[in-house]
Design a protein around this motif. Sequence first.
Motif, PDB file in Angstrom:
ATOM      1  N   VAL A  56       1.059  -1.222  -0.067  1.00 35.81           N
ATOM      2  CA  VAL A  56      -0.140   0.136   0.219  1.00 35.81           C
ATOM      3  C   VAL A  56       0.979   0.685  -0.282  1.00 35.81           C
ATOM      4  CG1 VAL A  56       0.028  -0.070   2.542  1.00 35.81           C
ATOM      5  CG2 VAL A  56      -1.928   1.016   1.224  1.00 35.81           C
ATOM      6  N   ALA A  57       0.146   2.187  -0.791  1.00 36.54           N
ATOM      7  CA  ALA A  57       0.827   3.130  -0.796  1.00 36.54           C
ATOM      8  C   ALA A  57       0.853   4.388   0.262  1.00 36.54           C
ATOM      9  CB  ALA A  57       0.769   3.928  -1.915  1.00 36.54           C
TER      10      ALA A  57
ATOM     11  N   PRO B  15       1.504   0.005  15.073  1.00 34.65           N
ATOM     12  CA  PRO B  15       0.513   1.063  14.945  1.00 34.65           C
ATOM     13  C   PRO B  15       0.938   2.652  14.145  1.00 34.65           C
ATOM     14  CG  PRO B  15       0.809   1.258  16.783  1.00 34.65           C
ATOM     15  CD  PRO B  15       1.765   0.027  16.459  1.00 34.65           C
ATOM     16  N   THR B  16       2.425   2.139  14.069  1.00 36.44           N
ATOM     17  CA  THR B  16       3.457   3.524  13.513  1.00 36.44           C
ATOM     18  C   THR B  16       3.314   3.138  12.015  1.00 36.44           C
ATOM     19  OG1 THR B  16       5.788   2.766  13.706  1.00 36.44           O
ATOM     20  CG2 THR B  16       4.891   3.546  15.068  1.00 36.44           C
ATOM     21  N   VAL B  17       3.189   1.585  11.303  1.00 34.02           N
ATOM     22  CA  VAL B  17       3.284   1.774  10.025  1.00 34.02           C
ATOM     23  C   VAL B  17       0.923   1.549   9.632  1.00 34.02           C
ATOM     24  CG1 VAL B  17       3.049  -0.265   8.522  1.00 34.02           C
ATOM     25  CG2 VAL B  17       5.099   0.103  10.106  1.00 34.02           C
ATOM     26  N   LEU B  18       0.497   1.245  10.010  1.00 26.33           N
ATOM     27  CA  LEU B  18      -0.897   0.957   9.567  1.00 26.33           C
ATOM     28  C   LEU B  18      -2.204   1.761  11.189  1.00 26.33           C
ATOM     29  CD1 LEU B  18      -1.192  -2.659   8.753  1.00 26.33           C
ATOM     30  CD2 LEU B  18      -0.550  -0.359   7.240  1.00 26.33           C
TER      31      LEU B  18
ATOM     32  N   ASN C  15       6.174   5.144   6.540  1.00 27.13           N
ATOM     33  CA  ASN C  15       7.391   5.465   5.840  1.00 27.13           C
ATOM     34  C   ASN C  15       7.138   4.385   4.424  1.00 27.13           C
ATOM     35  OD1 ASN C  15       7.611   8.370   6.509  1.00 27.13           O
ATOM     36  ND2 ASN C  15       9.322   6.803   7.974  1.00 27.13           N
ATOM     37  N   PRO C  16       7.299   5.069   3.598  1.00 20.91           N
ATOM     38  CA  PRO C  16       7.839   3.960   2.079  1.00 20.91           C
ATOM     39  C   PRO C  16       9.485   3.135   2.801  1.00 20.91           C
ATOM     40  CG  PRO C  16       7.371   5.855   0.750  1.00 20.91           C
ATOM     41  CD  PRO C  16       7.449   6.043   2.747  1.00 20.91           C
ATOM     42  N   GLY C  17       9.081   2.085   2.587  1.00 23.44           N
ATOM     43  CA  GLY C  17       9.971   0.500   3.891  1.00 23.44           C
ATOM     44  C   GLY C  17       9.699   0.212   4.415  1.00 23.44           C
TER      45      GLY C  17
ATOM     46  N   ASN D 161       3.350  -4.381   3.578  1.00 28.95           N
ATOM     47  CA  ASN D 161       4.289  -2.903   3.015  1.00 28.95           C
ATOM     48  C   ASN D 161       3.763  -1.754   2.760  1.00 28.95           C
ATOM     49  OD1 ASN D 161       6.636  -5.379   3.153  1.00 28.95           O
ATOM     50  ND2 ASN D 161       5.578  -6.280   0.762  1.00 28.95           N
ATOM     51  N   ILE D 162       4.951  -0.964   2.767  1.00 29.47           N
ATOM     52  CA  ILE D 162       3.989   0.380   2.708  1.00 29.47           C
ATOM     53  C   ILE D 162       5.598   0.695   1.209  1.00 29.47           C
ATOM     54  CG2 ILE D 162       4.090   3.155   3.488  1.00 29.47           C
ATOM     55  CD1 ILE D 162       2.009   1.809   4.926  1.00 29.47           C
ATOM     56  N   THR D 163       4.003   1.106   0.575  1.00 31.25           N
ATOM     57  CA  THR D 163       5.363   1.697  -0.683  1.00 31.25           C
ATOM     58  C   THR D 163       4.844   3.007  -0.828  1.00 31.25           C
ATOM     59  OG1 THR D 163       3.587   1.463  -2.340  1.00 31.25           O
ATOM     60  CG2 THR D 163       4.741  -0.402  -1.619  1.00 31.25           C
ATOM     61  N   LEU D 164       6.140   3.811  -1.786  1.00 33.52           N
ATOM     62  CA  LEU D 164       6.112   5.018  -2.722  1.00 33.52           C
ATOM     63  C   LEU D 164       4.817   5.370  -3.129  1.00 33.52           C
ATOM     64  CD1 LEU D 164       9.138   5.370  -4.541  1.00 33.52           C
ATOM     65  CD2 LEU D 164       8.726   6.158  -2.356  1.00 33.52           C
TER      66      LEU D 164
END
Length: 191
Positions: free
Chosen positions: A43-44, A72-75, A134-136, A172-175
Motif C-alpha cells: 500500500v502507498a 501502529p506507526t505503520v498502520l 514511511n515507504p519501506g 508493506n508501505i510503498t511509494l
Amino acid sequence: MTQRLTRVAARSLFISLLIFTASVSWSQICPDSIGLTITPVDVAKGDEICIDMSVDNFDSIETLQFSLRWDPTVLEYVRVEPVNLRYLRTSNFGVQNAENGLMRFFWYDEDGIDGESLADGTVIFRLCFKAVGNPGDSTAIVISDDPLPFEASSVDIDDLCLRNNNADRVINITLPSMLCVIANSCSTEGS
C-alpha cells in the motif's frame, strides 16, 4: 577424532528425532485446527486499505476468540467490516486499544444448534487501515494470545487449535503510485 564426530552426529540425530517427534506429537494432540489467513498487500503511504481475514476448516464452529496486533506507526486503524459470518457484528471487535495496535475478537453462534460452517477461503471480516508508515516500512498483523487468548470450539470438539497461516505475511508501505516530479532548469550560461 572419528569418535568425536560420531558423538556429534549421534547428538544431531537425537535432536532431529526429538524435533520430529515433537512435531508429530503436536499434530496428534491437535489434529483439528481452524486456519486463519490474512491477505498480504502493498500500500502507498497515505492510502486506505482493507485486509481480508479468511478461514479454513471452519466446520460446525460455535465460538471463536483471539487478539490481533500490528505496528501502529505503520498502520492506523480505520474500521472493521464483518463479512460472511452469521451473527458477526462490529460489536464483536474490541477496538478500544486499536490506536496502540491491539484489537480483540470474540464471536459465538447465537442459535447454538449446529454451529457455523464455511467453505475454505471464506472471508469473515475485513480490517481497514490508513498507511501511516514511511515507504519501506512493514508490519505483520499478528494473531496473538495476548490479552485475549485464542480459543475456539465446535459442536463436537470443545477445544480447537489455531493454524496460523500468516508467518511471512506482512503489509508493506510503498511509494505513492501517482508520484510525479516537476523540475525547473536554471542556467548561468550567457551571464
